[in-house]
Design a protein around this motif. Structure first.
Motif, PDB file in Angstrom:
ATOM      1  N   UNK A  17      27.418 -29.031 -11.516  1.00 49.93           N
ATOM      2  CA  UNK A  17      27.411 -30.333 -10.848  1.00 49.93           C
ATOM      3  C   UNK A  17      28.258 -30.294  -9.580  1.00 49.93           C
ATOM      4  N   UNK A  18      27.945 -31.202  -8.663  1.00 46.64           N
ATOM      5  CA  UNK A  18      28.653 -31.267  -7.385  1.00 46.64           C
ATOM      6  C   UNK A  18      30.148 -31.494  -7.607  1.00 46.64           C
ATOM      7  N   UNK A  19      30.494 -32.368  -8.527  1.00 43.45           N
ATOM      8  CA  UNK A  19      31.910 -32.660  -8.780  1.00 43.45           C
ATOM      9  C   UNK A  19      32.656 -31.403  -9.222  1.00 43.45           C
ATOM     10  N   UNK A  20      32.033 -30.600 -10.048  1.00 44.67           N
ATOM     11  CA  UNK A  20      32.657 -29.369 -10.510  1.00 44.67           C
ATOM     12  C   UNK A  20      32.864 -28.403  -9.347  1.00 44.67           C
ATOM     13  N   UNK A  29      40.353 -23.380  -2.230  1.00 46.88           N
ATOM     14  CA  UNK A  29      40.335 -23.356  -0.771  1.00 46.88           C
ATOM     15  C   UNK A  29      39.161 -22.573  -0.215  1.00 46.88           C
ATOM     16  N   UNK A  30      38.215 -22.205  -1.076  1.00 48.55           N
ATOM     17  CA  UNK A  30      37.040 -21.439  -0.678  1.00 48.55           C
ATOM     18  C   UNK A  30      35.771 -22.185  -1.103  1.00 48.55           C
ATOM     19  N   UNK A  31      34.690 -22.044  -0.332  1.00 50.13           N
ATOM     20  CA  UNK A  31      33.438 -22.689  -0.731  1.00 50.13           C
ATOM     21  C   UNK A  31      32.869 -22.046  -1.993  1.00 50.13           C
ATOM     22  N   UNK A  32      32.136 -22.827  -2.747  1.00 51.99           N
ATOM     23  CA  UNK A  32      31.417 -22.308  -3.908  1.00 51.99           C
ATOM     24  C   UNK A  32      30.062 -21.851  -3.399  1.00 51.99           C
ATOM     25  N   UNK A  33      29.735 -20.620  -3.651  1.00 50.84           N
ATOM     26  CA  UNK A  33      28.488 -20.071  -3.128  1.00 50.84           C
ATOM     27  C   UNK A  33      28.629 -19.846  -1.631  1.00 50.84           C
ATOM     28  N   UNK A  34      27.635 -20.282  -0.888  1.00 49.16           N
ATOM     29  CA  UNK A  34      27.629 -20.031   0.557  1.00 49.16           C
ATOM     30  C   UNK A  34      27.972 -21.253   1.384  1.00 49.16           C
ATOM     31  N   UNK A  35      28.236 -22.410   0.742  1.00 51.73           N
ATOM     32  CA  UNK A  35      28.524 -23.617   1.519  1.00 51.73           C
ATOM     33  C   UNK A  35      29.546 -24.504   0.811  1.00 51.73           C
ATOM     34  N   UNK A  36      30.128 -25.389   1.603  1.00 52.37           N
ATOM     35  CA  UNK A  36      31.040 -26.402   1.061  1.00 52.37           C
ATOM     36  C   UNK A  36      30.214 -27.556   0.505  1.00 52.37           C
ATOM     37  N   UNK A  40      27.637 -32.974   0.581  1.00 51.85           N
ATOM     38  CA  UNK A  40      26.707 -33.394  -0.466  1.00 51.85           C
ATOM     39  C   UNK A  40      27.337 -34.493  -1.326  1.00 51.85           C
ATOM     40  N   UNK A  41      28.617 -34.330  -1.660  1.00 43.09           N
ATOM     41  CA  UNK A  41      29.309 -35.340  -2.458  1.00 43.09           C
ATOM     42  C   UNK A  41      29.398 -36.663  -1.698  1.00 43.09           C
ATOM     43  N   UNK A  42      29.699 -36.596  -0.401  1.00 44.96           N
ATOM     44  CA  UNK A  42      29.792 -37.811   0.412  1.00 44.96           C
ATOM     45  C   UNK A  42      28.442 -38.517   0.476  1.00 44.96           C
ATOM     46  N   UNK A  43      27.368 -37.751   0.621  1.00 48.97           N
ATOM     47  CA  UNK A  43      26.030 -38.341   0.657  1.00 48.97           C
ATOM     48  C   UNK A  43      25.691 -39.003  -0.672  1.00 48.97           C
ATOM     49  N   UNK A  44      26.034 -38.365  -1.772  1.00 46.64           N
ATOM     50  CA  UNK A  44      25.779 -38.958  -3.087  1.00 46.64           C
ATOM     51  C   UNK A  44      26.550 -40.259  -3.274  1.00 46.64           C
ATOM     52  N   UNK A  45      27.812 -40.283  -2.827  1.00 45.64           N
ATOM     53  CA  UNK A  45      28.622 -41.497  -2.935  1.00 45.64           C
ATOM     54  C   UNK A  45      28.049 -42.623  -2.078  1.00 45.64           C
TER      55      UNK A  45
END
Length: 59
Positions: A17-20, A29-36, A40-45
Protein backbone atom coordinates in the motif's frame (compact mmCIF):
# COMPACT_ATOMS: atom_id res chain seq x y z
CA UNK A 1 -0.47 -16.05 -4.63
CA UNK A 2 -0.14 -12.25 -4.80
CA UNK A 3 -2.55 -10.03 -6.73
CA UNK A 4 -1.70 -6.50 -7.81
CA UNK A 5 -3.90 -3.77 -9.25
CA UNK A 6 -1.35 -2.88 -11.91
CA UNK A 7 0.54 -5.44 -13.98
CA UNK A 8 3.84 -3.60 -13.53
CA UNK A 9 3.48 -3.69 -9.72
CA UNK A 10 5.19 -7.04 -9.27
CA UNK A 11 7.11 -6.21 -6.11
CA UNK A 12 5.84 -4.56 -3.00
CA UNK A 13 7.18 -3.20 0.25
CA UNK A 14 5.26 -4.49 3.24
CA UNK A 15 1.63 -4.93 2.24
CA UNK A 16 2.01 -3.05 -1.05
CA UNK A 17 0.00 0.00 0.00
CA UNK A 18 1.00 3.62 -0.57
CA UNK A 19 1.03 4.35 3.16
CA UNK A 20 3.47 1.51 3.77
CA UNK A 21 5.74 2.80 0.99
CA UNK A 22 5.59 6.33 2.43
CA UNK A 23 6.57 5.13 5.89
CA UNK A 24 9.47 3.14 4.43
CA UNK A 25 10.60 6.19 2.42
CA UNK A 26 10.44 8.52 5.43
CA UNK A 27 12.34 6.03 7.58
CA UNK A 28 15.05 5.26 5.01
CA UNK A 29 15.31 8.54 3.14
CA UNK A 30 15.26 6.50 -0.09
CA UNK A 31 12.46 5.92 -2.61
CA UNK A 32 10.73 2.55 -2.66
CA UNK A 33 11.34 1.01 -6.04
CA UNK A 34 12.16 3.58 -8.69
CA UNK A 35 10.04 6.52 -7.49
CA UNK A 36 8.88 8.47 -4.46
CA UNK A 37 5.30 7.84 -3.34
CA UNK A 38 4.53 11.27 -1.82
CA UNK A 39 2.81 12.58 -4.99
CA UNK A 40 0.61 9.50 -5.21
CA UNK A 41 -0.33 9.83 -1.53
CA UNK A 42 -1.13 13.54 -1.97
CA UNK A 43 -3.33 12.75 -4.98
CA UNK A 44 -5.19 10.06 -3.03
CA UNK A 45 -5.78 12.46 -0.13
CA UNK A 46 -7.06 15.16 -2.51
CA UNK A 47 -9.50 12.74 -4.15
CA UNK A 48 -10.70 11.50 -0.76
CA UNK A 49 -11.22 15.08 0.43
CA UNK A 50 -13.20 15.94 -2.70
CA UNK A 51 -15.35 12.84 -2.26
CA UNK A 52 -16.06 13.67 1.38
CA UNK A 53 -16.93 17.28 0.52
CA UNK A 54 -19.24 16.14 -2.27
CA UNK A 55 -20.94 13.65 0.04
CA UNK A 56 -21.32 16.25 2.83
CA UNK A 57 -22.88 18.79 0.46
CA UNK A 58 -25.63 16.29 -0.45
CA UNK A 59 -26.90 16.20 3.13
Amino acid sequence: MMFYIRDQATTATGNGKVATALIAEFNSGQPVGTKWHIAKAADLMKRLSELLEKTASRR
